[in-house]
Write an enzyme that holds these catalytic residues in place. Structure first.
Site, PDB file in Angstrom:
ATOM      1  N   THR A 179       0.813  -1.215   0.000  1.00 54.97           N
ATOM      2  CA  THR A 179       0.000   0.000   0.000  1.00 54.97           C
ATOM      3  C   THR A 179       0.847   1.266   0.000  1.00 54.97           C
ATOM      4  OG1 THR A 179      -1.436   1.328   1.428  1.00 54.97           O
ATOM      5  CG2 THR A 179      -0.129  -0.333   2.520  1.00 54.97           C
ATOM      6  N   TYR A 181      -1.865   0.475  10.113  1.00 54.60           N
ATOM      7  CA  TYR A 181      -2.140  -0.246   8.862  1.00 54.60           C
ATOM      8  C   TYR A 181      -0.901  -0.234   7.956  1.00 54.60           C
ATOM      9  CZ  TYR A 181      -3.899  -0.984   4.122  1.00 54.60           C
ATOM     10  OH  TYR A 181      -4.065  -1.435   2.835  1.00 54.60           O
TER      11      TYR A 181
HETATM   12  N1  LIG Z   1      -8.882  -0.792  -1.334  1.00 53.11           N
HETATM   13  C1  LIG Z   1      -7.766  -0.061  -1.459  1.00 53.11           C
HETATM   14  O1  LIG Z   1      -7.811   1.095  -1.872  1.00 53.11           O
HETATM   15  C2  LIG Z   1      -6.431  -0.668  -1.132  1.00 53.11           C
HETATM   16  C3  LIG Z   1      -5.300   0.138  -1.237  1.00 53.11           C
HETATM   17  C4  LIG Z   1      -4.043  -0.407  -0.915  1.00 53.11           C
HETATM   18  C5  LIG Z   1      -3.928  -1.737  -0.571  1.00 53.11           C
HETATM   19  N2  LIG Z   1      -5.056  -2.507  -0.475  1.00 53.11           N
HETATM   20  C6  LIG Z   1      -4.885  -3.909  -0.108  1.00 53.11           C
HETATM   21  O2  LIG Z   1      -5.578  -4.733  -1.032  1.00 53.11           O
HETATM   22  C7  LIG Z   1      -6.001  -5.933  -0.396  1.00 53.11           C
HETATM   23  C8  LIG Z   1      -7.452  -6.192  -0.708  1.00 53.11           C
HETATM   24  O3  LIG Z   1      -8.233  -5.120  -0.210  1.00 53.11           O
HETATM   25  P1  LIG Z   1      -9.780  -4.936  -0.581  1.00 53.11           P
HETATM   26  O4  LIG Z   1     -10.019  -3.498  -0.788  1.00 53.11           O
HETATM   27  O5  LIG Z   1     -10.163  -5.907  -1.627  1.00 53.11           O
HETATM   28  O6  LIG Z   1     -10.460  -5.331   0.815  1.00 53.11           O
HETATM   29  P2  LIG Z   1     -11.606  -6.389   1.143  1.00 53.11           P
HETATM   30  O7  LIG Z   1     -11.919  -6.203   2.590  1.00 53.11           O
HETATM   31  O8  LIG Z   1     -12.724  -6.287   0.161  1.00 53.11           O
HETATM   32  O9  LIG Z   1     -10.869  -7.768   0.907  1.00 53.11           O
HETATM   33  C9  LIG Z   1     -10.092  -8.423   1.892  1.00 53.11           C
HETATM   34  C10 LIG Z   1     -10.513  -9.882   1.885  1.00 53.11           C
HETATM   35  O10 LIG Z   1      -9.676 -10.595   2.786  1.00 53.11           O
HETATM   36  C11 LIG Z   1     -10.489 -11.440   3.600  1.00 53.11           C
HETATM   37  N3  LIG Z   1      -9.730 -11.643   4.840  1.00 53.11           N
HETATM   38  C12 LIG Z   1      -9.336 -10.710   5.734  1.00 53.11           C
HETATM   39  N4  LIG Z   1      -8.625 -11.273   6.711  1.00 53.11           N
HETATM   40  C13 LIG Z   1      -8.553 -12.591   6.431  1.00 53.11           C
HETATM   41  C14 LIG Z   1      -7.926 -13.724   7.064  1.00 53.11           C
HETATM   42  N5  LIG Z   1      -7.250 -13.589   8.222  1.00 53.11           N
HETATM   43  N6  LIG Z   1      -8.049 -14.939   6.489  1.00 53.11           N
HETATM   44  C15 LIG Z   1      -8.739 -15.106   5.342  1.00 53.11           C
HETATM   45  N7  LIG Z   1      -9.353 -14.079   4.700  1.00 53.11           N
HETATM   46  C16 LIG Z   1      -9.254 -12.833   5.240  1.00 53.11           C
HETATM   47  C17 LIG Z   1     -11.801 -10.719   3.744  1.00 53.11           C
HETATM   48  O11 LIG Z   1     -12.899 -11.557   4.059  1.00 53.11           O
HETATM   49  C18 LIG Z   1     -11.947 -10.096   2.349  1.00 53.11           C
HETATM   50  O12 LIG Z   1     -12.615 -10.958   1.474  1.00 53.11           O
HETATM   51  C19 LIG Z   1      -5.680  -5.749   1.089  1.00 53.11           C
HETATM   52  O13 LIG Z   1      -4.488  -6.430   1.383  1.00 53.11           O
HETATM   53  C20 LIG Z   1      -5.485  -4.251   1.232  1.00 53.11           C
HETATM   54  O14 LIG Z   1      -4.615  -3.935   2.288  1.00 53.11           O
HETATM   55  C21 LIG Z   1      -6.299  -2.006  -0.742  1.00 53.11           C
HETATM   56  O1  LIG Z   2     -16.487   9.589   4.002  1.00 50.50           O
HETATM   57  C1  LIG Z   2     -15.332   9.914   3.694  1.00 50.50           C
HETATM   58  C2  LIG Z   2     -14.340   8.959   3.315  1.00 50.50           C
HETATM   59  C3  LIG Z   2     -13.058   9.413   3.011  1.00 50.50           C
HETATM   60  N1  LIG Z   2     -12.762  10.726   3.066  1.00 50.50           N
HETATM   61  C4  LIG Z   2     -11.392  11.187   2.736  1.00 50.50           C
HETATM   62  O2  LIG Z   2     -11.060  10.707   1.452  1.00 50.50           O
HETATM   63  C5  LIG Z   2      -9.660  10.414   1.361  1.00 50.50           C
HETATM   64  C6  LIG Z   2      -9.495   8.991   0.886  1.00 50.50           C
HETATM   65  O3  LIG Z   2      -9.956   8.123   1.920  1.00 50.50           O
HETATM   66  P1  LIG Z   2     -10.253   6.570   1.692  1.00 50.50           P
HETATM   67  O4  LIG Z   2     -11.030   6.397   0.446  1.00 50.50           O
HETATM   68  O5  LIG Z   2     -10.828   6.041   2.961  1.00 50.50           O
HETATM   69  O6  LIG Z   2      -8.821   5.962   1.427  1.00 50.50           O
HETATM   70  P2  LIG Z   2      -7.459   6.074   2.241  1.00 50.50           P
HETATM   71  O7  LIG Z   2      -7.664   6.338   3.688  1.00 50.50           O
HETATM   72  O8  LIG Z   2      -6.586   7.030   1.470  1.00 50.50           O
HETATM   73  O9  LIG Z   2      -6.906   4.596   2.159  1.00 50.50           O
HETATM   74  C7  LIG Z   2      -7.046   3.809   0.971  1.00 50.50           C
HETATM   75  O10 LIG Z   2      -5.914   3.986   0.175  1.00 50.50           O
HETATM   76  C8  LIG Z   2      -4.707   3.590   0.790  1.00 50.50           C
HETATM   77  C9  LIG Z   2      -3.578   3.823  -0.192  1.00 50.50           C
HETATM   78  O11 LIG Z   2      -3.463   5.180  -0.510  1.00 50.50           O
HETATM   79  C10 LIG Z   2      -4.806   2.115   1.129  1.00 50.50           C
HETATM   80  O12 LIG Z   2      -3.657   1.707   1.753  1.00 50.50           O
HETATM   81  C11 LIG Z   2      -5.993   1.830   2.038  1.00 50.50           C
HETATM   82  O13 LIG Z   2      -6.140   0.424   2.221  1.00 50.50           O
HETATM   83  C12 LIG Z   2      -7.226   2.359   1.380  1.00 50.50           C
HETATM   84  O14 LIG Z   2      -8.328   2.222   2.288  1.00 50.50           O
HETATM   85  C13 LIG Z   2      -9.102  10.656   2.771  1.00 50.50           C
HETATM   86  O15 LIG Z   2      -8.580  11.946   2.821  1.00 50.50           O
HETATM   87  C14 LIG Z   2     -10.333  10.611   3.664  1.00 50.50           C
HETATM   88  O16 LIG Z   2     -10.241  11.398   4.840  1.00 50.50           O
HETATM   89  C15 LIG Z   2     -13.716  11.673   3.418  1.00 50.50           C
HETATM   90  O17 LIG Z   2     -13.448  12.874   3.478  1.00 50.50           O
HETATM   91  N2  LIG Z   2     -14.981  11.232   3.718  1.00 50.50           N
END
Ligand SMILES: NC(=O)c1ccc[n+]([C@@H]2O[C@H](COP(=O)([O-])OP(=O)(O)OC[C@H]3O[C@@H](n4cnc5c(N)ncnc54)[C@H](O)[C@@H]3O)[C@@H](O)[C@H]2O)c1
Ligand SMILES: O=c1ccn([C@@H]2O[C@H](COP(=O)(O)OP(=O)(O)O[C@H]3O[C@H](CO)[C@@H](O)[C@H](O)[C@H]3O)[C@@H](O)[C@H]2O)c(=O)[nH]1
Length: 338
Positions: free
Chosen positions: A117, A141
């Protein structure tokens, strides 16, 4: 050979499963369904419901399938929750990931793709941020993920693993074919919350912090479309299977949008002027995160196809509408798993 996709019932891992099946790969998903959905995993993939830290379950998977690659998506992902529950985050994201790396090393599974991330960079001194910029996470995180990068680096050296750690910036949007999107109703991500507000699923949206040192005072983020991100994983898989060495790569487009700009686009796409409230800063939020996005193009030949925030918001909006109306396509009966 089969690929073990942890977290494959979740948002991003689910898109990986679709892409792998589209490419004719054999896929085994391990997911505890804490935030994922069994219905999101196509019946063509094997779905094992369980914890990544459950060694007996991992051994059973290795005995039943010839796994050559682990794509590790499973994690807890909400930055402010990690501030209030750091030990839960370190257990799930770091301790259990360590066990998974050990499982790979012991079982000769030599390819590992890791969901890292942008949060590993903390509050960067300058944007864009490059892979060799200082890693100094400002929330548990980000720390929980950076430690896994270190574990992989050391384990790779000692045990002959190769890995690609992909540092995602902010992932958003949905499958362009409409098969999947971000489905957890209590997700906290900005675009998800904003489209829910536009559809009346939530009452308005709080803007967390309007006094940041950014052009309009709200946080800047680099929003990457989920299928573009998954294309990077497919290229990483090819790289590792081809004998390529370990890599750490940013995944972003190289330009950012402020929270206010995102809200304006969601209002425009939806045609709904939902309520926004100025709120205080949220714990653990850096002001700006924008990817230096060159290395991944050079190393993997990645070319983004959906670098358009309007398109990303439209995909998220369309998926959210299906969720609200109960019309999302279900890829399997939710009880058909091990
Ligand atoms: N969404 C973002 O913007 C973002 C940004 C950076 C990194 N990531 C990373 O991407 C990955 C996927 O994120 P996502 O947005 O799809 O989230 P998500 O919550 O939709 O997916 C995570 C999945 O992992 C499963 N899980 C969690 N803990 C587990 C465990 N101990 N054993 C088995 N399954 C488990 C959950 O049930 C879920 O299906 C994560 O590693 C997250 O840190 C996401
Ligand atoms: O209701 C809301 C939700 C979010 N935000 C703002 O929007 C921005 C983006 O927030 P969010 O979409 O929650 O993402 P991040 O906190 O930036 O984190 C995401 O992006 C990261 C990488 O940049 C990943 O590591 C994390 O897993 C993923 O949740 C931030 O400034 C938040 O404070 C608001 O103002 N209002």
């Amino acid at each position: 050979m089969a690929i073990l996709v942890t977290g494959g019932a979740g948002y991003i891992g689910g898109h990986m499963v679709l892409a792998l099946l589209d490419a004719g790969e054999q896929v085994v998903v391990l997911d505890d369904l804490s935030t994922g959905f069994a219905w999101a995993v196509p019946a063509a993939a094997t779905l094992v419901v369980g914890d990544i830290g459950d060694e007996a379950k991992l051994r059973a998977i290795a005995a039943a399938h010839q796994i050559d690659t682990i794509a590790h998506f499973a994690a807890k992902i909400v930055v402010p929750d990690s501030v209030s529950d750091p030990l839960g985050y370190y257990l799930n994201n770091t301790v259990k990931a360590r066990a998974l790396v050990e499982f790979a090393a012991r079982n000769g599974i030599s390819n590992f793709i890791f969901s890292s991330t942008a949060a590993v960079y903390g509050e960067p001194a300058v944007n864009p941020i490059f892979e060799n910029s200082l890693t100094a996470p400002i929330n548990p995180y980000g720390r929980s993920k950076l430690m896994v990068e270190w574990i992989l680096e050391d384990a790779a050296r000692a045990h002959g693993l190769s890995y690609v750690a992909l540092r995602y910036f902010n992932v958003a949007g949905a499958d362009p074919k409409g098969r999947l999107g971000q489905s957890a109703s209590n997700a906290t991500h900005l675009i998800k919350v904003a489209v829910q507000a536009a559809l009346g699923v939530r009452k308005g949206l709080d803007i967390f912090g309007t006094d940041y040192p950014t052009p309009d005072g709200t946080c800047l983020r680099d929003y990457i479309q989920v299928s573009d991100l998954i294309a990077a994983h497919v290229l990483a898989l090819k790289h590792l299977r081809g004998g390529g060495g370990s890599l750490v790569l940013n995944c972003g487009y190289g330009h950012g949008y402020s929270v206010s700009e995102v809200v304006d686009i969601v209002k425009d796409v939806s045609g709904v002027d939902f309520e926004t409230r100025r709120a205080g800063r949220r714990a653990g939020d850096p002001a700006a995160l924008v990817a230096g996005a060159e290395r991944i193009r050079v190393e993997l030949g990645w070319v983004p196809r959906h670098d358009n925030l309007r398109e990303i918001v439209t995909q998220a909006y369309e998926w959210e509408r299906k969720l609200r109306d109960g019309t999302v396509p279900k890829a399997r009966a939710s009880s058909s798993h091990f």
